[in-house]
Structure formats: C-alpha cells, structure tokens
Design a protein around this motif. Structure first.
Motif, PDB file in Angstrom:
ATOM      1  N   VAL A   1      62.234  51.914 -23.198  1.00 19.40           N
ATOM      2  CA  VAL A   1      62.016  51.281 -21.899  1.00 19.40           C
ATOM      3  C   VAL A   1      63.369  51.064 -21.228  1.00 19.40           C
ATOM      4  O   VAL A   1      64.336  50.691 -21.876  1.00 19.40           O
ATOM      5  N   VAL A   2      63.413  51.350 -19.941  1.00 21.59           N
ATOM      6  CA  VAL A   2      64.591  51.059 -19.134  1.00 21.59           C
ATOM      7  C   VAL A   2      64.306  49.772 -18.377  1.00 21.59           C
ATOM      8  O   VAL A   2      63.313  49.680 -17.645  1.00 21.59           O
ATOM      9  N   VAL A   3      65.152  48.768 -18.589  1.00 14.99           N
ATOM     10  CA  VAL A   3      64.989  47.468 -17.948  1.00 14.99           C
ATOM     11  C   VAL A   3      65.918  47.414 -16.733  1.00 14.99           C
ATOM     12  O   VAL A   3      67.134  47.461 -16.890  1.00 14.99           O
ATOM     13  N   SER A   4      65.334  47.313 -15.561  1.00 15.30           N
ATOM     14  CA  SER A   4      66.135  47.224 -14.337  1.00 15.30           C
ATOM     15  C   SER A   4      66.537  45.772 -14.105  1.00 15.30           C
ATOM     16  O   SER A   4      65.684  44.888 -14.047  1.00 15.30           O
ATOM     17  N   THR A   5      67.838  45.520 -14.015  1.00 16.20           N
ATOM     18  CA  THR A   5      68.359  44.196 -13.701  1.00 16.20           C
ATOM     19  C   THR A   5      69.786  44.308 -13.182  1.00 16.20           C
ATOM     20  O   THR A   5      70.590  45.046 -13.744  1.00 16.20           O
ATOM     21  N   THR A   6      70.060  43.579 -12.125  1.00 19.41           N
ATOM     22  CA  THR A   6      71.414  43.568 -11.569  1.00 19.41           C
ATOM     23  C   THR A   6      72.336  42.662 -12.376  1.00 19.41           C
ATOM     24  O   THR A   6      73.534  42.629 -12.131  1.00 19.41           O
ATOM     25  N   LYS A   7      71.801  41.929 -13.337  1.00 22.30           N
ATOM     26  CA  LYS A   7      72.579  40.951 -14.105  1.00 22.30           C
ATOM     27  C   LYS A   7      73.378  41.555 -15.259  1.00 22.30           C
ATOM     28  O   LYS A   7      74.246  40.902 -15.819  1.00 22.30           O
ATOM     29  N   VAL A   8      73.124  42.785 -15.636  1.00 22.32           N
ATOM     30  CA  VAL A   8      73.822  43.386 -16.778  1.00 22.32           C
ATOM     31  C   VAL A   8      75.220  43.840 -16.363  1.00 22.32           C
ATOM     32  O   VAL A   8      75.417  44.374 -15.276  1.00 22.32           O
TER      33      VAL A   8
ATOM     34  N   ARG B   1      76.147  40.576 -23.531  1.00 17.41           N
ATOM     35  CA  ARG B   1      75.493  40.530 -24.840  1.00 17.41           C
ATOM     36  C   ARG B   1      74.002  40.488 -24.556  1.00 17.41           C
ATOM     37  O   ARG B   1      73.507  39.537 -23.953  1.00 17.41           O
ATOM     38  N   ILE B   2      73.299  41.543 -24.940  1.00 14.80           N
ATOM     39  CA  ILE B   2      71.866  41.641 -24.661  1.00 14.80           C
ATOM     40  C   ILE B   2      71.113  41.366 -25.953  1.00 14.80           C
ATOM     41  O   ILE B   2      71.239  42.102 -26.926  1.00 14.80           O
ATOM     42  N   GLN B   3      70.346  40.282 -25.944  1.00 12.41           N
ATOM     43  CA  GLN B   3      69.571  39.898 -27.121  1.00 12.41           C
ATOM     44  C   GLN B   3      68.131  40.354 -26.907  1.00 12.41           C
ATOM     45  O   GLN B   3      67.549  40.103 -25.856  1.00 12.41           O
ATOM     46  N   ILE B   4      67.582  41.042 -27.907  1.00 17.07           N
ATOM     47  CA  ILE B   4      66.214  41.552 -27.802  1.00 17.07           C
ATOM     48  C   ILE B   4      65.421  41.150 -29.040  1.00 17.07           C
ATOM     49  O   ILE B   4      65.967  41.043 -30.134  1.00 17.07           O
ATOM     50  N   THR B   5      64.130  40.917 -28.845  1.00 17.31           N
ATOM     51  CA  THR B   5      63.253  40.570 -29.959  1.00 17.31           C
ATOM     52  C   THR B   5      61.837  41.058 -29.662  1.00 17.31           C
ATOM     53  O   THR B   5      61.398  41.052 -28.509  1.00 17.31           O
ATOM     54  N   ILE B   6      61.152  41.499 -30.689  1.00 17.13           N
ATOM     55  CA  ILE B   6      59.779  41.981 -30.541  1.00 17.13           C
ATOM     56  C   ILE B   6      58.849  40.785 -30.361  1.00 17.13           C
ATOM     57  O   ILE B   6      58.862  39.856 -31.163  1.00 17.13           O
ATOM     58  N   GLN B   7      58.044  40.824 -29.308  1.00 17.20           N
ATOM     59  CA  GLN B   7      57.091  39.757 -29.023  1.00 17.20           C
ATOM     60  C   GLN B   7      55.692  40.088 -29.537  1.00 17.20           C
ATOM     61  O   GLN B   7      54.980  39.210 -30.003  1.00 17.20           O
TER      62      GLN B   7
ATOM     63  N   THR C   1      55.930  45.136 -27.172  1.00 18.13           N
ATOM     64  CA  THR C   1      56.463  44.348 -26.072  1.00 18.13           C
ATOM     65  C   THR C   1      57.721  43.645 -26.552  1.00 18.13           C
ATOM     66  O   THR C   1      57.718  43.014 -27.610  1.00 18.13           O
ATOM     67  N   ILE C   2      58.786  43.760 -25.789  1.00 17.94           N
ATOM     68  CA  ILE C   2      60.099  43.251 -26.167  1.00 17.94           C
ATOM     69  C   ILE C   2      60.559  42.187 -25.176  1.00 17.94           C
ATOM     70  O   ILE C   2      60.508  42.390 -23.961  1.00 17.94           O
ATOM     71  N   ALA C   3      61.038  41.056 -25.705  1.00 21.84           N
ATOM     72  CA  ALA C   3      61.673  40.034 -24.857  1.00 21.84           C
ATOM     73  C   ALA C   3      63.174  40.295 -24.874  1.00 21.84           C
ATOM     74  O   ALA C   3      63.719  40.760 -25.878  1.00 21.84           O
ATOM     75  N   TRP C   4      63.835  39.983 -23.778  1.00 19.70           N
ATOM     76  CA  TRP C   4      65.284  40.197 -23.705  1.00 19.70           C
ATOM     77  C   TRP C   4      65.955  39.044 -22.970  1.00 19.70           C
ATOM     78  O   TRP C   4      65.328  38.367 -22.152  1.00 19.70           O
ATOM     79  N   MET C   5      67.227  38.837 -23.301  1.00 16.73           N
ATOM     80  CA  MET C   5      68.026  37.811 -22.646  1.00 16.73           C
ATOM     81  C   MET C   5      69.464  38.323 -22.577  1.00 16.73           C
ATOM     82  O   MET C   5      69.969  38.897 -23.538  1.00 16.73           O
ATOM     83  N   ILE C   6      70.097  38.110 -21.438  1.00 17.64           N
ATOM     84  CA  ILE C   6      71.469  38.538 -21.249  1.00 17.64           C
ATOM     85  C   ILE C   6      72.378  37.311 -21.261  1.00 17.64           C
ATOM     86  O   ILE C   6      72.115  36.323 -20.575  1.00 17.64           O
ATOM     87  N   VAL C   7      73.458  37.398 -22.049  1.00 18.46           N
ATOM     88  CA  VAL C   7      74.457  36.346 -22.125  1.00 18.46           C
ATOM     89  C   VAL C   7      75.815  36.976 -21.835  1.00 18.46           C
ATOM     90  O   VAL C   7      76.125  38.051 -22.358  1.00 18.46           O
ATOM     91  N   GLU C   8      76.600  36.326 -21.012  1.00 21.04           N
ATOM     92  CA  GLU C   8      77.953  36.821 -20.728  1.00 21.04           C
ATOM     93  C   GLU C   8      78.951  36.109 -21.629  1.00 21.04           C
ATOM     94  O   GLU C   8      78.898  34.890 -21.780  1.00 21.04           O
ATOM     95  N   PRO C   9      79.843  36.875 -22.278  1.00 22.98           N
ATOM     96  CA  PRO C   9      80.845  36.258 -23.137  1.00 22.98           C
ATOM     97  C   PRO C   9      81.811  35.409 -22.330  1.00 22.98           C
ATOM     98  O   PRO C   9      82.057  35.674 -21.157  1.00 22.98           O
ATOM     99  N   ALA C  10      82.335  34.387 -22.988  1.00 28.20           N
ATOM    100  CA  ALA C  10      83.278  33.475 -22.312  1.00 28.20           C
ATOM    101  C   ALA C  10      84.610  34.131 -22.093  1.00 28.20           C
ATOM    102  O   ALA C  10      85.025  35.017 -22.769  1.00 28.20           O
TER     103      ALA C  10
END
Length: 69
Positions: free
Chosen positions: A8-15, A20-26, A60-69
């Motif tokens: 799956v290609v996830v469209s987001t302007t936040k990447v 750091r992209i965290q993914i987990t199977i839902q 189905t995959i959940a994702w979260m984007i975190v920016e390093p400090a």
C-alpha cells in the motif's frame, strides 16, 4: 491503510526524509498468520510505501509518523 497484493502507498504530506514511521498490523487479511511488514520506500512531502513479505496479504495496517529531535 489496507494492503492490496501485499503493498500500500500511503499518501501524506507529513513524511520527511528523516521521519520515523511506526507501523503495526490492526487486522489480518487474507493471510492466516501475521507476516513481516516494512516501510520500503518514501518520497518526502508526498507518500511512503508499506510492503508485506506475503504478496497475498490484505491486512489493515496502522501507521504513525514521528520526527526525530
């Protein structure tokens, strides 16, 4: 995000290039057990790609984007 044929290609302007992209199977789709998933590509400001080790995966995959400090 839902995998289609294991991708799956996830469209987001936040990447970004350093996100750091965290993914987990839902929920498990067409596979009988969870398989390895990973972020296999990214385009800063546009999208990132999640790929499963199983090309038949429709989980189905959940994702979260975190920016390093």
């Amino acid at each position: 995000a839902t995998l289609v044929a294991g991708v799956v290609v996830v469209s987001t302007t936040k990447v970004t290039a350093t996100s750091r992209i965290q993914i987990t199977i839902q929920s498990i789709g067409t596979v009988t057990v969870p398989t390895v998933i990973g972020v296999t590509a990214r385009t800063a400001g546009t999208s990132f790609t999640i790929t499963s080790a199983n090309v038949l995966d429709t989980s189905t995959i959940a994702w979260m984007i975190v920016e390093p400090a």
